[in-house]
Design an enzyme around this catalytic site. Structure first.
Site, PDB file in Angstrom:
ATOM      1  N   HIS A 127      18.364  42.508  67.342  1.00  0.00           N
ATOM      2  CA  HIS A 127      17.719  42.388  66.142  1.00  0.00           C
ATOM      3  C   HIS A 127      16.184  41.923  66.566  1.00  0.00           C
ATOM      4  O   HIS A 127      15.928  40.703  66.816  1.00  0.00           O
ATOM      5  CB  HIS A 127      18.370  41.157  65.585  1.00  0.00           C
ATOM      6  N   HIS A 162      12.232  43.220  65.230  1.00  0.00           N
ATOM      7  CA  HIS A 162      11.352  44.093  64.232  1.00  0.00           C
ATOM      8  C   HIS A 162      10.231  44.529  65.100  1.00  0.00           C
ATOM      9  O   HIS A 162       9.309  43.734  65.469  1.00  0.00           O
ATOM     10  CB  HIS A 162      11.053  43.365  63.014  1.00  0.00           C
ATOM     11  N   ASP A 164       7.469  45.683  63.837  1.00  0.00           N
ATOM     12  CA  ASP A 164       6.276  45.213  63.048  1.00  0.00           C
ATOM     13  C   ASP A 164       6.086  43.625  63.285  1.00  0.00           C
ATOM     14  O   ASP A 164       5.244  43.094  62.646  1.00  0.00           O
ATOM     15  CB  ASP A 164       6.092  45.730  61.860  1.00  0.00           C
ATOM     16  N   GLY A 195      13.860  43.771  54.184  1.00  0.00           N
ATOM     17  CA  GLY A 195      13.274  43.303  52.945  1.00  0.00           C
ATOM     18  C   GLY A 195      14.013  42.179  52.476  1.00  0.00           C
ATOM     19  O   GLY A 195      14.991  41.693  52.979  1.00  0.00           O
ATOM     20  N   HIS A 249      21.278  43.290  57.167  1.00  0.00           N
ATOM     21  CA  HIS A 249      20.418  41.992  56.942  1.00  0.00           C
ATOM     22  C   HIS A 249      21.550  41.377  55.876  1.00  0.00           C
ATOM     23  O   HIS A 249      21.565  41.776  54.720  1.00  0.00           O
ATOM     24  CB  HIS A 249      19.402  42.046  56.611  1.00  0.00           C
ATOM     25  N   GLU A 267      21.228  35.580  55.285  1.00  0.00           N
ATOM     26  CA  GLU A 267      20.069  34.953  55.649  1.00  0.00           C
ATOM     27  C   GLU A 267      19.660  34.055  54.716  1.00  0.00           C
ATOM     28  O   GLU A 267      19.640  32.832  54.745  1.00  0.00           O
ATOM     29  CB  GLU A 267      18.769  35.756  56.279  1.00  0.00           C
ATOM     30  N   ASP A 325      14.211  38.368  66.354  1.00  0.00           N
ATOM     31  CA  ASP A 325      13.934  38.810  65.113  1.00  0.00           C
ATOM     32  C   ASP A 325      12.369  39.446  65.166  1.00  0.00           C
ATOM     33  O   ASP A 325      12.042  40.373  65.047  1.00  0.00           O
ATOM     34  CB  ASP A 325      13.901  37.703  63.980  1.00  0.00           C
TER      35      ASP A 325
END
Length: 370
Positions: free
Chosen positions: A25, A27, A29, A186, A213, A216, A304
């Site tokens: 996991h 990202h 970006d 998102g 996701h 969370e 993350d």
């Protein structure tokens, strides 16, 4: 983040960097180098909070350390802004592979949402092609530097948008070129996974694995939707599952959902530092990962977003070692969990376990007992 005294025999960051690790996991970006952001922003005329690399690094961490997922996500406006040209997609991907490899990561699944990178005229396909090429270069450079890594990609649809089926089809189209799965990303609140069941139905028909996701910023009902309605192969974060587990008595009592996830070995992609920043956990001492691990859930440890959380996976394990007394046995088990839950073909998972992960941890555990 850890207010109590750490275990005296806690593993150090440098020790952990020597161990082979697996990240599921991450990202793309959320892991840019501040220097890269500044250089590209200057070229394209994008205004940043500061043009000093260390100040920018701190700004991302402080801005993300807000206590809510929604405010945390606002920091991505700057990273996404500098990922709009093919050469920038390529550069960011290459550097991500190199940076993960330098931390001892031997396999990583990096995810990103190509629909967010179309502002300069790129097509979805061009974004994916440039990013995959960047990963290839990053892997080559890492290997030359003595830090071999395999990188694969998950494509994300945005859960508040309406292109998830289109992105799912894009993932299938690139499945033999490095894309191994799909996700939705998102804001979780108000955007349940069930809204995108068409995309997940399509992926199942195409035999394409996916993670979602869930759990969370929303509770177990979000995890239920991801698992019971959408049939997710893994859960991104999933820490709110603890609310479906009663640990007040001598024996833990699991809800039907929690028992199902445990029994079916549905992996939880946990990212401790990120969870603290978004309010998914109040403190590292009370983070659910220790309980979930002890109950036998397929827990994996992840970054993350390395930039926003000012972290790497070695640091994440260091926090857990300092807080819960985790040693090489726990790090090994979480790493094996990650390999088993990865979207690599079975033969490649087995090779990584038997030829890379287990021999390395056997040596580390043996050295620790001498």
């Amino acid at each position: 983040m850890n207010s109590s005294a750490p275990f005296s025999n806690a593993l150090t960051h440098e020790q952990l960097r020597t161990a082979p690790k697996v990240v599921l996991h991450e990202h793309l970006d959320g892991g840019l180098r501040p220097e890269t952001i500044i250089e590209i922003a200057d070229e394209i005329g994008h205004t940043l909070p500061t043009d000093n690399p260390e100040e920018l690094r701190n700004w991302f961490f402080d801005a993300a350390d807000s206590g809510t997922l929604e405010l945390y996500l606002e920091t991505f406006a700057h990273t996404v802004a500098v990922m709009q040209r093919a050469k920038d997609c390529f550069r960011v991907a290459s550097e991500a592979a190199q940076d993960l490899a330098s931390d001892g990561v031997v396999y990583a699944e990096l995810r990103y949402a190509p629909e967010q990178q179309l502002l300069s005229g790129l097509s979805l396909e061009e974004v994916v092609e440039a990013t995959l090429a960047g990963f290839e270069e990053g892997q080559r450079i890492a290997a030359e530097n003595g830090n071999p890594i395999q990188v694969r990609t998950l494509l994300c649809g945005m859960r508040h948008a309406h292109r998830t089926t289109e992105i799912a089809k894009l993932a299938v189209a690139f499945r033999d070129q490095g894309v191994v799965g799909f996700d939705i990303a998102g804001g979780e609140i108000g955007n349940p996974a069930e809204h995108h069941v068409e995309a997940f139905d399509y992926l199942r028909r195409e035999n394409m694995p996916f993670t979602i996701h869930a759990g969370e910023s929303c509770g177990p009902e979000s995890i239920w939707g991801a698992v019971s309605v959408c049939s997710a192969n893994r859960i991104g974060h999933g820490v709110q599952l603890i609310k479906d587990i009663d640990i007040t008595g001598d024996f833990a009592k699991l809800s039907n959902l929690a028992q199902y996830i445990l029994d079916r070995r549905i992996a939880l992609e946990v990212a401790p530092s990120s969870n603290l920043q978004t309010g998914a956990a109040e403190s590292i001492e009370t983070h659910p990962i220790s309980v979930l691990y002890s109950l036998g859930f397929r827990v994996t440890v992840n970054n993350d977003n390395r930039l926003m959380s000012r972290t790497d996976v070695s640091r994440e394990f260091q926090l857990l070692s300092e807080t819960f007394g985790w040693g090489w046995a726990e790090v090994k088990r979480c790493t094996e969990n990650a390999v088993k839950a990865s979207f690599l073909p079975y033969s490649e998972r087995r090779f990584m376990l038997e030829e890379v992960i287990r021999p390395a941890y056997t040596a580390l555990e043996s050295a620790n007992t001498e």
